[in-house]
Design a protein around this motif. Structure first.
Motif, PDB file in Angstrom:
ATOM      1  N   ILE A  85       0.835  -1.195   0.000  1.00 35.32           N
ATOM      2  CA  ILE A  85       0.000   0.000   0.000  1.00 35.32           C
ATOM      3  C   ILE A  85       0.873   1.249   0.000  1.00 35.32           C
ATOM      4  N   LEU A  86       0.515   2.192  -0.859  1.00 32.56           N
ATOM      5  CA  LEU A  86       1.227   3.473  -0.983  1.00 32.56           C
ATOM      6  C   LEU A  86       0.294   4.567  -0.485  1.00 32.56           C
ATOM      7  N   LEU A  87       0.730   5.290   0.546  1.00 29.26           N
ATOM      8  CA  LEU A  87      -0.080   6.340   1.153  1.00 29.26           C
ATOM      9  C   LEU A  87       0.516   7.717   0.884  1.00 29.26           C
ATOM     10  N   LYS A  88      -0.340   8.675   0.642  1.00 27.58           N
ATOM     11  CA  LYS A  88       0.086  10.063   0.477  1.00 27.58           C
ATOM     12  C   LYS A  88       0.392  10.669   1.852  1.00 27.58           C
ATOM     13  N   PRO A  89       0.991  11.846   1.881  1.00 29.20           N
ATOM     14  CA  PRO A  89       1.308  12.462   3.178  1.00 29.20           C
ATOM     15  C   PRO A  89       0.105  12.629   4.099  1.00 29.20           C
ATOM     16  N   ASP A  90      -1.088  12.813   3.528  1.00 29.30           N
ATOM     17  CA  ASP A  90      -2.282  12.961   4.365  1.00 29.30           C
ATOM     18  C   ASP A  90      -2.879  11.614   4.758  1.00 29.30           C
ATOM     19  N   LYS A  91      -2.155  10.526   4.492  1.00 23.27           N
ATOM     20  CA  LYS A  91      -2.524   9.145   4.831  1.00 23.27           C
ATOM     21  C   LYS A  91      -3.624   8.589   3.940  1.00 23.27           C
ATOM     22  N   SER A  92      -4.019   9.290   2.898  1.00 21.87           N
ATOM     23  CA  SER A  92      -4.995   8.742   1.949  1.00 21.87           C
ATOM     24  C   SER A  92      -4.297   7.729   1.049  1.00 21.87           C
ATOM     25  N   ILE A  93      -5.083   6.802   0.484  1.00 18.97           N
ATOM     26  CA  ILE A  93      -4.511   5.721  -0.323  1.00 18.97           C
ATOM     27  C   ILE A  93      -4.227   6.223  -1.738  1.00 18.97           C
ATOM     28  N   ALA A  94      -2.964   6.113  -2.153  1.00 14.00           N
ATOM     29  CA  ALA A  94      -2.592   6.488  -3.519  1.00 14.00           C
ATOM     30  C   ALA A  94      -2.723   5.292  -4.457  1.00 14.00           C
ATOM     31  N   GLU A  95      -2.158   4.152  -4.072  1.00  9.00           N
ATOM     32  CA  GLU A  95      -2.226   2.930  -4.874  1.00  9.00           C
ATOM     33  C   GLU A  95      -2.197   1.730  -3.941  1.00  9.00           C
ATOM     34  N   PHE A  96      -2.589   0.578  -4.486  1.00  5.73           N
ATOM     35  CA  PHE A  96      -2.613  -0.651  -3.700  1.00  5.73           C
ATOM     36  C   PHE A  96      -2.148  -1.807  -4.567  1.00  5.73           C
ATOM     37  N   GLY A  97      -1.557  -2.821  -3.940  1.00  6.73           N
ATOM     38  CA  GLY A  97      -1.165  -4.036  -4.643  1.00  6.73           C
ATOM     39  C   GLY A  97      -0.012  -3.820  -5.602  1.00  6.73           C
ATOM     40  N   TYR A  98      -0.083  -4.472  -6.761  1.00  6.79           N
ATOM     41  CA  TYR A  98       0.985  -4.358  -7.754  1.00  6.79           C
ATOM     42  C   TYR A  98       1.192  -2.906  -8.182  1.00  6.79           C
ATOM     43  N   LYS A  99       0.110  -2.150  -8.294  1.00  4.35           N
ATOM     44  CA  LYS A  99       0.222  -0.763  -8.726  1.00  4.35           C
ATOM     45  C   LYS A  99       0.986   0.068  -7.708  1.00  4.35           C
ATOM     46  N   ALA A 100       0.791  -0.226  -6.428  1.00  7.10           N
ATOM     47  CA  ALA A 100       1.514   0.497  -5.384  1.00  7.10           C
ATOM     48  C   ALA A 100       3.010   0.221  -5.471  1.00  7.10           C
ATOM     49  N   ALA A 101       3.362  -1.056  -5.646  1.00  4.97           N
ATOM     50  CA  ALA A 101       4.780  -1.407  -5.754  1.00  4.97           C
ATOM     51  C   ALA A 101       5.416  -0.769  -6.988  1.00  4.97           C
ATOM     52  N   PHE A 102       4.679  -0.796  -8.108  1.00  8.94           N
ATOM     53  CA  PHE A 102       5.207  -0.212  -9.341  1.00  8.94           C
ATOM     54  C   PHE A 102       5.394   1.295  -9.192  1.00  8.94           C
ATOM     55  N   GLN A 103       4.389   1.967  -8.621  1.00  6.06           N
ATOM     56  CA  GLN A 103       4.463   3.419  -8.488  1.00  6.06           C
ATOM     57  C   GLN A 103       5.602   3.837  -7.560  1.00  6.06           C
ATOM     58  N   PHE A 104       5.792   3.104  -6.481  1.00  2.55           N
ATOM     59  CA  PHE A 104       6.870   3.432  -5.551  1.00  2.55           C
ATOM     60  C   PHE A 104       8.231   3.233  -6.208  1.00  2.55           C
ATOM     61  N   ARG A 105       8.360   2.094  -6.903  1.00  2.00           N
ATOM     62  CA  ARG A 105       9.634   1.828  -7.579  1.00  2.00           C
ATOM     63  C   ARG A 105       9.915   2.883  -8.650  1.00  2.00           C
ATOM     64  N   LYS A 106       8.889   3.261  -9.387  1.00  4.02           N
ATOM     65  CA  LYS A 106       9.050   4.254 -10.454  1.00  4.02           C
ATOM     66  C   LYS A 106       9.505   5.596  -9.889  1.00  4.02           C
ATOM     67  N   ASN A 107       8.828   6.065  -8.834  1.00  2.00           N
ATOM     68  CA  ASN A 107       9.180   7.365  -8.264  1.00  2.00           C
ATOM     69  C   ASN A 107      10.558   7.355  -7.606  1.00  2.00           C
ATOM     70  N   GLU A 108      10.913   6.232  -7.002  1.00  2.00           N
ATOM     71  CA  GLU A 108      12.232   6.125  -6.384  1.00  2.00           C
ATOM     72  C   GLU A 108      13.347   6.185  -7.423  1.00  2.00           C
ATOM     73  N   SER A 109      13.070   5.700  -8.634  1.00  2.00           N
ATOM     74  CA  SER A 109      14.098   5.669  -9.685  1.00  2.00           C
ATOM     75  C   SER A 109      14.208   6.995 -10.439  1.00  2.00           C
ATOM     76  N   LEU A 110      13.230   7.887 -10.253  1.00  2.00           N
ATOM     77  CA  LEU A 110      13.242   9.164 -10.966  1.00  2.00           C
ATOM     78  C   LEU A 110      14.201  10.154 -10.315  1.00  2.00           C
ATOM     79  N   PRO A 111      14.751  11.086 -11.096  1.00  2.00           N
ATOM     80  CA  PRO A 111      15.510  12.190 -10.490  1.00  2.00           C
ATOM     81  C   PRO A 111      14.591  12.967  -9.554  1.00  2.00           C
ATOM     82  N   GLU A 112      15.148  13.561  -8.530  1.00  4.25           N
ATOM     83  CA  GLU A 112      14.336  14.228  -7.514  1.00  4.25           C
ATOM     84  C   GLU A 112      13.415  15.293  -8.104  1.00  4.25           C
TER      85      GLU A 112
END
Length: 499
Positions: A85-112
């Motif tokens: 599960i990927l949560l935004k700063p306000d604790k709302s759900i951004a993504e869940f499951g495979y999509k959460a893992a993909f989105q986190f990995r994608k953002n971590e790999s991007l330049p700041e």
């Protein structure tokens, strides 16, 4: 679905609305719900299932239990979505499951500069339930560490997980044209039988935080749910280990079943007897041992260290977290698919690990493997290491040997006055036909059939739905401890005798 007496569709829908004020069904009272929804938060994956009461009352009640079929999947566990599960700063759900893992990995790999401006304040939790098995007392204040070194209370992370699955189930109902009515819906969440009261309270609290009315919620034991499912599975849909000569009707009154729930960190064992009225009664206390399938994973990782080198593996784990997790998931999948007839087992070799390995050794993988022949026959093809099946089988055997020792010395020895008619394996590890056959072969002297249901990894979830339909079908558990209460009344003159 129609009412048996009138032939009229009783499900609330857009075309057939039901006024909640006129309905006399309240799930907190012991009256039958119209709809049951179960949520199973497993170690790796999670899923929900639902069933209408009118469907449950049909002869083929198992066939009418519905699961989602649209999870975005990478193919590891297509029936479930990962507990990520990927949560935004306000604790709302951004993504869940495979999509959460993909989105986190994608953002971590991007330049700041290309990440969300507040990215450092997001939370990513992977395999939520796994983080609850660290041996510590679980309370509503227990923190859970996110993958990006942030923390939230475990109850809050569980609540968000339940909230997502709850909303998915309700949205599915609406897509199918039905109106969700809380007053007539029973929610069931299964938990391990070995969890203490504090941990069960955390799950209850999380469910209520997720928006489930506590009056409509039941916290069930996983082992009891699995046992309930197994008693409903037709005999032709039970897979027996080779060498079983007895094919008994496990749901017949008088039958005693030992349910072995093969989980990640532990194996839970529950023994039930089928009563004359088809209810099941626990006849021996639930127990567990630390011989879950994670022991096999640990041995595999030790093997990698021996094959590749401790320093190379350490660098890979620290610098390529998601590739390492993909490797773990691939091994988990292969382990579950393992058959007795396998000659080789292919394991993914992530490219970053291959590069680190070749750089450290100064030669390519094929040359390195020629020098590692003492570890067994290993070949490298198409990005995978093809391991001689005996290598992985040894890891499995030593783990199952620990389980069998516990069953023989602790369980069977303590219940010598009980006769077990069938041993039923459930859980993700029970998907391996190799595991089932190994258990059977090493319990041959007991002459007890060993089997597994058609969907061993879904046994708990399906059983949870059945439990919600009729909680009285499971009689009270055997307590692990005895409890006593002493009370002394205050002396009242003219009411009590002085002696």
């Amino acid at each position: 679905m129609t009412d048996n007496a009138t032939g009229i569709d009783t499900r609330p829908s857009r075309d057939n609305p039901v006024d909640a004020d006129t309905i006399t069904i309240h799930c907190d009272e012991e009256i039958t719900p119209r709809l049951v929804i179960a949520i199973d938060i497993g170690t790796y994956g999670c899923l929900y299932a639902l069933q209408w009461r009118s469907d449950y009352e049909n002869a083929n009640c198992l066939e009418s239990i519905k699961f989602p079929t649209t999870w975005s999947s990478s193919g590891f566990f297509p029936r479930k979505t990962p507990c990520c599960i990927l949560l935004k700063p306000d604790k709302s759900i951004a993504e869940f499951g495979y999509k959460a893992a993909f989105q986190f990995r994608k953002n971590e790999s991007l330049p700041e500069r290309k990440r969300p401006k507040d990215w450092k304040d997001w939370y990513f939790f992977r395999f939520v339930k796994m983080r609850l098995y660290n041996g510590e007392e679980l309370t509503v204040d227990t923190p859970m560490e996110a993958a990006n070194d942030k923390h939230l209370p475990a109850v809050e992370v569980l609540a968000k997980t339940i909230e997502y699955l709850k909303d998915e189930a309700i949205n599915k109902l609406r897509e199918d044209g039905y109106v969700y009515q809380e007053e007539v819906t029973k929610w069931v969440i299964p938990v391990p039988a070995i969890w203490n009261d504090s941990a069960k309270h955390v799950m209850q609290e999380a469910a209520e935080k997720a928006g489930i009315n506590g009056k409509n919620l039941s916290i069930a034991f996983e082992s009891e749910c699995a046992a309930l499912y197994c008693t409903k599975v037709p005999l032709e849909k039970m897979e027996f280990a080779t060498g079983n000569n007895k094919r008994t009707n496990i749901a017949a009154p008088g039958q005693t079943l030992m349910i072995v729930h093969m989980r990640r960190d532990t194996v839970d064992i529950t023994t039930v007897r089928i009563n004359e009225d088809k209810t099941s009664q626990q006849v021996y206390k639930s127990s567990g041992c630390p011989w879950g399938c994670s022991k096999v994973n640990e041995k595999f990782e030790m093997f990698l260290v021996e094959l590749i080198g401790a320093e190379t593996v350490r660098t890979f784990v620290e610098k390529h977290v998601f590739d390492y997790q993909d490797l773990q998931m691939d091994f988990e999948s292969r382990k579950r698919e393992m058959k007795w007839s396998d000659d080789q087992i292919p394991i993914k070799l992530p490219d970053p690990l291959r590069q680190l390995w070749e750089r450290a050794e100064g030669k390519d993988v094929d040359e390195i493997l020629e020098e590692k022949a003492c570890l067994g026959k290993i070949e490298f093809m198409t990005g995978r290491l093809f391991l001689e099946a005996k290598i992985i089988q040894r890891f499995v055997q030593s783990t199952i040997d620990g389980l069998l020792k516990y069953m023989n010395e602790e369980v069977f020895a303590d219940m010598s006055n009980l006769s077990v008619n069938s041993i039923i394996l459930v859980g993700g590890f029970a998907e391996s036909s190799y595991v089932m056959q190994y258990v059977k072969d090493n319990l041959r002297s007991r002459n007890i059939p060993v089997m597994r249901p058609h969907l061993p990894d879904l046994a708990v979830l399906i059983g949870a739905v059945l439990f919600g339909q009729n909680e009285k079908i499971v009689t009270p558990m055997v307590l692990r401890h005895s409890y006593g209460i002493a009370m002394t009344m205050e002396f009242v003159p003219n009411k009590h005798k002085e002696d």
